[in-house]
Design a protein around this motif. Sequence first.
Motif, PDB file in Angstrom:
ATOM      1  N   THR A 321       0.867  -1.099  -0.186  1.00 27.27           N
ATOM      2  CA  THR A 321       0.067  -0.191   0.066  1.00 27.27           C
ATOM      3  C   THR A 321       0.849   1.386  -0.045  1.00 27.27           C
ATOM      4  O   THR A 321       2.014   1.191   0.333  1.00 27.27           O
ATOM      5  N   MET A 322       0.234   2.381  -0.366  1.00 31.09           N
ATOM      6  CA  MET A 322       1.192   3.638  -0.288  1.00 31.09           C
ATOM      7  C   MET A 322       1.903   3.971   0.864  1.00 31.09           C
ATOM      8  O   MET A 322       1.106   3.968   2.069  1.00 31.09           O
ATOM      9  N   PRO A 323       3.183   3.969   1.009  1.00 27.88           N
ATOM     10  CA  PRO A 323       3.957   4.455   2.120  1.00 27.88           C
ATOM     11  C   PRO A 323       3.630   5.838   2.586  1.00 27.88           C
ATOM     12  O   PRO A 323       3.208   6.588   1.803  1.00 27.88           O
ATOM     13  N   LYS A 324       4.009   6.053   3.772  1.00 33.82           N
ATOM     14  CA  LYS A 324       3.897   7.380   4.451  1.00 33.82           C
ATOM     15  C   LYS A 324       4.957   8.244   3.891  1.00 33.82           C
ATOM     16  O   LYS A 324       6.009   7.838   3.388  1.00 33.82           O
ATOM     17  N   PRO A 325       4.375   9.537   3.855  1.00 36.92           N
ATOM     18  CA  PRO A 325       5.424  10.561   3.190  1.00 36.92           C
ATOM     19  C   PRO A 325       6.784  10.660   3.873  1.00 36.92           C
ATOM     20  O   PRO A 325       7.754  10.658   3.111  1.00 36.92           O
ATOM     21  N   ALA A 327       8.288   7.924   5.165  1.00 36.58           N
ATOM     22  CA  ALA A 327       8.903   6.567   4.432  1.00 36.58           C
ATOM     23  C   ALA A 327       9.612   6.875   3.075  1.00 36.58           C
ATOM     24  O   ALA A 327      10.689   6.479   3.016  1.00 36.58           O
ATOM     25  N   MET A 328       8.453   7.676   2.172  1.00 33.53           N
ATOM     26  CA  MET A 328       9.077   7.925   0.899  1.00 33.53           C
ATOM     27  C   MET A 328      10.388   8.813   0.850  1.00 33.53           C
ATOM     28  O   MET A 328      11.258   8.748   0.210  1.00 33.53           O
ATOM     29  N   LYS A 329      10.296   9.729   1.875  1.00 31.57           N
ATOM     30  CA  LYS A 329      11.477  10.494   1.954  1.00 31.57           C
ATOM     31  C   LYS A 329      12.621   9.888   2.301  1.00 31.57           C
ATOM     32  O   LYS A 329      13.546  10.198   1.709  1.00 31.57           O
ATOM     33  N   ALA A 330      12.445   9.084   3.255  1.00 33.50           N
ATOM     34  CA  ALA A 330      13.685   8.562   3.773  1.00 33.50           C
ATOM     35  C   ALA A 330      14.294   7.528   2.521  1.00 33.50           C
ATOM     36  O   ALA A 330      15.510   7.513   2.416  1.00 33.50           O
ATOM     37  N   ASN A 331      13.381   6.915   1.952  1.00 29.35           N
ATOM     38  CA  ASN A 331      13.808   5.716   0.743  1.00 29.35           C
ATOM     39  C   ASN A 331      14.565   6.739  -0.158  1.00 29.35           C
ATOM     40  O   ASN A 331      15.413   6.454  -0.798  1.00 29.35           O
ATOM     41  N   TYR A 363       6.235   6.464  -6.403  1.00 29.02           N
ATOM     42  CA  TYR A 363       5.139   5.755  -5.644  1.00 29.02           C
ATOM     43  C   TYR A 363       3.930   6.162  -6.225  1.00 29.02           C
ATOM     44  O   TYR A 363       3.675   7.502  -6.559  1.00 29.02           O
ATOM     45  N   LYS A 364       3.012   5.254  -6.659  1.00 31.35           N
ATOM     46  CA  LYS A 364       1.930   5.520  -7.247  1.00 31.35           C
ATOM     47  C   LYS A 364       0.736   5.761  -6.122  1.00 31.35           C
ATOM     48  O   LYS A 364       0.182   5.131  -5.508  1.00 31.35           O
ATOM     49  N   SER A 365       0.033   7.102  -6.159  1.00 33.04           N
ATOM     50  CA  SER A 365      -0.770   7.326  -5.331  1.00 33.04           C
ATOM     51  C   SER A 365      -2.352   7.350  -5.826  1.00 33.04           C
ATOM     52  O   SER A 365      -3.203   7.230  -4.961  1.00 33.04           O
ATOM     53  N   SER A 366      -2.534   7.369  -6.998  1.00 32.83           N
ATOM     54  CA  SER A 366      -3.708   6.965  -7.511  1.00 32.83           C
ATOM     55  C   SER A 366      -3.416   6.669  -9.014  1.00 32.83           C
ATOM     56  O   SER A 366      -2.383   6.373  -9.636  1.00 32.83           O
ATOM     57  N   ARG A 367      -4.392   6.241  -9.809  1.00 27.72           N
ATOM     58  CA  ARG A 367      -4.369   5.734 -11.266  1.00 27.72           C
ATOM     59  C   ARG A 367      -3.392   6.545 -12.015  1.00 27.72           C
ATOM     60  O   ARG A 367      -2.537   5.911 -13.048  1.00 27.72           O
ATOM     61  N   THR A 368      -3.224   7.694 -11.878  1.00 25.23           N
ATOM     62  CA  THR A 368      -2.612   8.634 -12.849  1.00 25.23           C
ATOM     63  C   THR A 368      -1.499   9.552 -12.166  1.00 25.23           C
ATOM     64  O   THR A 368      -0.632  10.037 -12.818  1.00 25.23           O
ATOM     65  N   ASP A 369      -1.491   9.577 -10.778  1.00 23.53           N
ATOM     66  CA  ASP A 369      -0.728  10.381 -10.070  1.00 23.53           C
ATOM     67  C   ASP A 369       0.512   9.552  -9.405  1.00 23.53           C
ATOM     68  O   ASP A 369       0.315   8.568  -8.740  1.00 23.53           O
ATOM     69  N   TYR A 370       1.600  10.273  -9.151  1.00 25.00           N
ATOM     70  CA  TYR A 370       2.928   9.586  -8.658  1.00 25.00           C
ATOM     71  C   TYR A 370       3.427  10.582  -7.863  1.00 25.00           C
ATOM     72  O   TYR A 370       3.303  11.931  -7.955  1.00 25.00           O
ATOM     73  N   THR A 371       4.072  10.219  -6.661  1.00 21.04           N
ATOM     74  CA  THR A 371       5.177  10.845  -6.006  1.00 21.04           C
ATOM     75  C   THR A 371       6.509  10.625  -6.638  1.00 21.04           C
ATOM     76  O   THR A 371       7.132   9.263  -6.444  1.00 21.04           O
ATOM     77  N   PHE A 372       7.164  11.715  -7.354  1.00 23.32           N
ATOM     78  CA  PHE A 372       8.288  10.970  -7.962  1.00 23.32           C
ATOM     79  C   PHE A 372       9.384  11.442  -7.185  1.00 23.32           C
ATOM     80  O   PHE A 372       9.499  12.186  -6.143  1.00 23.32           O
TER      81      PHE A 372
END
Length: 428
Positions: A321-325, A327-331, A363-372
């Motif tokens: 599932t979508m990781p927390k912000p 977690a994404m930042k740390a990655n 990270y895919k937050s919806s069908r078309t949106d990503y956190t790059f």
Amino acid sequence: MQYAFILGRVYTLSVAELVEVLAQLGKTIKVVEASYEALIIETEEQLDTEKLQKQLGGVIKILRVIDIIKKREQDSINFVLQHYFKPSKLKTDFLKQKSGKLQVGVSVYLMDNQVQAFGEPKRIGMFIKRALQGGGASIRVVLPEYNALTLASVVVTKNLLLEKGAEICVLAATDHLYVAKTVRVQDFEDYGRRDYQRPIRDEKQGMIPPKVAQVMLNLAHAKTGETLLDPFCGIGTIIQEGVLLGYKVLGTDINPTAIAGCEKNLEWFRNRYKIAPGKFHAEVSDARSVSMMVQKLALIGAFKQIHGIVTEGYLGPMYGTMPKPEAMKANFQELKELYQESFKEFAKFLPQGGRVVLCIPAYKSSRTDYTFFPSLDFITALGYNVIDIIPANFAKNMPFLQLTQRKTAVYDRKDQVVAREIVVFEKQ
Ligand SMILES: C[S@@+](CC[C@H](N)C(=O)[O-])C[C@H]1O[C@@H](n2cnc3c(N)ncnc32)[C@H](O)[C@@H]1O
């Protein structure tokens, strides 16, 4: 003559690969028209479609365009084609040298989203059947499933359409139609074998699908026979696909278990595909010090010069599932350090103009949106440029492309949270 290439699901990558491969062919090729389903080109010379189909991971079918027919916007496809399929036309242009019970498939591809095509394959199939039966032939028409407009390559292959008849495709724009004949389809069985029949698979780390590996390899802009490196090779998908495309490939990975699995897979691959010795090699190495391994192998004369790098890279944890912000930042921070050190190493042996084709996580937050992944300036600062995955002069005529702000493209799968952004770097 005109050819149409039917694009894969991630059509932006398919177009990127096609444009690169066609440019490498060195032939005069003009893009006639493109949509998210097909790219149509004009060329004076015949193309080696068999070789091209094997080479292109992002192309599902290759078609020869037989006719272009004008149409008024308000006219339906079947209205325009109602008198087109004459027995003599079918025999000369679509079914030459075919005899016995004919198997004919029909697909309709859209060159424009505005075109209404529901039910059209069935109507076209009727025209074809009527014309051929009128001429005394025995025929079976193969149609897409209800609601669908196109036949999958599996269906074309399993029904022996290319051997016992033809697949007739209509590519429909609002004011014209292309009528085309399928000449090649992707060998789905062989891709499946290359993916699933390998002795070792690694679901935990993830493996890149062979087709995507091919696309990335084709974006590396290397010549046949040159050597490529995958410094995060895992169980060796990119090595295997690179060798099939005619490169020599060196693979390294920090994890000895991955390299052991990779060697097992490559042994299977060598036997299954009758690969000559000396085409690949896998060794344990940290990407952050990989120049030592490259130097060592050059000294023993194994791989004298690395011309390019194609790698999936380490993507960080694989989430369900979508990781927390945080977690994404740390990655992103962890990967930044890894890539920074690795690109410093690559600069030690890559020639000027040598490319690095890399996957980074999005990270895919919806069908078309990503956190790059944030800015890649830390890599460009080391003497690399980010190359537009599709040259700007092509991209400007293809508004349907899904390019990121930094002109890269994303490979994703419905069920996955961690998508792969594919970035092409070039050493200055
Ligand atoms: C996503 S997997 C690659 C999978 C591969 N493309 C395949 O299809 O088998 C990433 C790999 O990077 C490796 N890796 C992680 N950190 C590394 C490092 N510092 N140097 C080299 N390899 C590393 C992991 O061991 C893992 O096998």
